[in-house]
Design a protein around this motif. Sequence first.
Motif, PDB file in Angstrom:
ATOM      1  N   THR A   1     -10.017  -1.286  -4.851  1.00 19.58           N
ATOM      2  CA  THR A   1     -10.381  -2.706  -4.873  1.00 19.58           C
ATOM      3  C   THR A   1      -9.427  -3.521  -3.844  1.00 19.58           C
ATOM      4  OG1 THR A   1      -8.786  -3.515  -6.645  1.00 19.58           O
ATOM      5  CG2 THR A   1     -10.928  -2.585  -7.443  1.00 19.58           C
ATOM      6  N   PRO A   2      -9.683  -4.650  -3.520  1.00 19.26           N
ATOM      7  CA  PRO A   2      -8.721  -5.240  -2.715  1.00 19.26           C
ATOM      8  C   PRO A   2      -7.434  -5.284  -3.267  1.00 19.26           C
ATOM      9  CG  PRO A   2     -10.915  -6.519  -2.860  1.00 19.26           C
ATOM     10  CD  PRO A   2     -10.857  -5.460  -3.821  1.00 19.26           C
TER      11      PRO A   2
ATOM     12  N   LYS B   1      -5.020  -0.878  -2.753  1.00 19.53           N
ATOM     13  CA  LYS B   1      -5.296  -0.414  -1.494  1.00 19.53           C
ATOM     14  C   LYS B   1      -4.089   0.635  -1.437  1.00 19.53           C
ATOM     15  CE  LYS B   1      -6.971  -3.667   1.109  1.00 19.53           C
ATOM     16  NZ  LYS B   1      -6.815  -4.453   2.569  1.00 19.53           N
TER      17      LYS B   1
ATOM     18  N   ASP C   1      -8.224   0.353   7.333  1.00 18.22           N
ATOM     19  CA  ASP C   1      -8.203  -1.245   7.301  1.00 18.22           C
ATOM     20  C   ASP C   1      -7.808  -1.695   8.640  1.00 18.22           C
ATOM     21  OD1 ASP C   1      -9.516  -2.524   5.348  1.00 18.22           O
ATOM     22  OD2 ASP C   1      -7.831  -3.955   5.109  1.00 18.22           O
TER      23      ASP C   1
ATOM     24  N   THR D   1       0.780  -1.090  -0.002  1.00 16.87           N
ATOM     25  CA  THR D   1       0.213  -0.007   0.122  1.00 16.87           C
ATOM     26  C   THR D   1       0.849   1.252   0.050  1.00 16.87           C
ATOM     27  OG1 THR D   1      -0.109   0.221   2.432  1.00 16.87           O
ATOM     28  CG2 THR D   1      -1.752  -1.223   1.311  1.00 16.87           C
TER      29      THR D   1
END
Lengths: 264, 342
Positions: A211-212, A215, A223, A60
């Motif tokens: 979307t997953p 990220k 999260d 990420t």
Amino acid sequence: MKRTGLFTLQLAFTLLVCAFMLVPIVLSVMAGLTRNYFQGIESGLTFDWVIQVWTAYAPTVWLSLQLALACALCCVVIGVPAAYALVRLDNRLSRAVEELLVLPVAMPGFATALALLLTYGHYSGFRSSAGFILVGHVLFTLPFLVRPVMAVMQRSHLPVLEEAAASLGAGPARRFFGIVVPNARAGILAGTLMVITLSLGEFNLTWMLHTPLTKTLPVGLADSYASARLEVGSAYTLIFLMLIVPLLVALQVVSNRLSRGALR
Amino acid sequence: MTGTAIRLRQCAKTFQGGQTALSPIDLDVRPGETLVFLGPSGCGKTTTLRLIAGLETPDAGGRILFGDDDVTDVPIEKRGVGMVFQSYALFSNLDVAGNVAYGLKVRGMPKAERATRVAEMLELMHLQDFADRSIHALSGGQRQRVALARALAARPRILLLDEPLAALDAQLREQLRVDIDRLLRTLHITAIYVTHDQAEAMALGDRIVVMENGRIAQIGTPQDIYQRPANAFVAGFIGNLNRFDVLAHEQGRARVAGGWLPWNDTSATVLCCRPEHLEIVHANGALQGQVLGQFFQGAHTRVLVDIGNGRQLLVDSRDDRLRQRGDLIEMNVTGPLFALAA
């Protein structure tokens, strides 16, 4: 110098405000470095949480950095010519466009994201790529580049400089790249740093658009706060701070030099 | 450099919104001549310069010729003009040499030749020690000399100067004016010089075009314009002027407030003369008046005289006698008198 009671009062108030702003940050950073937050600092300090965050969320961080740089690049490529056009036209239409540019900043990020999803959501290749988030970020950050570039262009006597270059034989493209861009470089630099900073921290839009597999750092942060231990979320914050603080300092330095005219 | 003639044919300019900046004008600029456009702000002088430069296009029907080339539709970058602006318009991203070299680089001149030409131009403008300086490190006068070097480096056909001295203080202005004069005399380049300063116009111009409200009021040498102004506007704009309303004509004389003036033509209603063409005499003067004030100005003393009917005269006296307010004096006209349409 004798200090008055009023001075002491003002100093106390200022320090109080500083503490109000800084203590949460310090606490958050400490939480990320504490072995067990609920037992407190006596449980000992550790980098374990930071390492754990890094192993889990490093992608990420990289994605956010890449997005921020790509966003800055897009903003420069779109924003500098746009600023130039707006400065040159300077009519009712150009002022309306300038106002419209700011709309994505004024609108809630969720609304902009929803509009993007409604319009482009069914292009699944595009929807699932990081490019989708990039579009959102560019929409949101563009005015933060266009504004300072326009400001510098307006005060640097650009029209006369261009006339001078034209009289010396330079065509429009040559004038733009050889005269306009170098003379607006201070505004471009300030705008670019601003865009990178904003893109790194952008959450509203990104949360809707991600979307997953795409990220970003702030989404990962949310999260981890929601699903993992408090120490993990705090360690994550620490990583984010380490990225963003140097950028903010750079921004301050640039704007200081700008206001002193050193970069003109 | 040999000069290029400029011809304007029926050039008018109407701006968006219908405001007329320039009524149709015809103008011939001779090769190698320095032509000064002089007038108050908004008279159309800068518009005319910008038409010649190619920064504005004339209204339909207007033509602009450089020599035998019709350049009306040629953009500025292909016209081969050098321009100097009031605000210098130097490129602050380049140093002094970079500014001077810009036009040469754009035209693709080889590097070695470019360096030679830049050095030559810097020397011409006494700037050889400043080649590597940043623009910010220069004074106003130096900046304008860099601008001149930059404009002349590519050997333009025509040099256009738009109030080049207006941003400088008085002493620098005088210095640079002399520099520009020397430059224009040595290069024999056709130059158009726009100014609102009549002293500058008279000192630099081979000919002066006095403009008023988008029209040419008069074209002529500085002497023509000073001594034989075509109308009241030109007369009033250039130098100081005494105006006499003619009250009556009588035996080759015109009666005016304060006395008589020698004048045959009985159709004249307003007569004028310059302050330096009035002389204070001891007795038998044509005009009488009362001193209102006296101002020492170095080479002469300016005396303000009340001649009645609410009319005041300016007299430039060469003697250094002290006069008091209220003294009665007599004056004679020693230089040209001229009639103006009222």
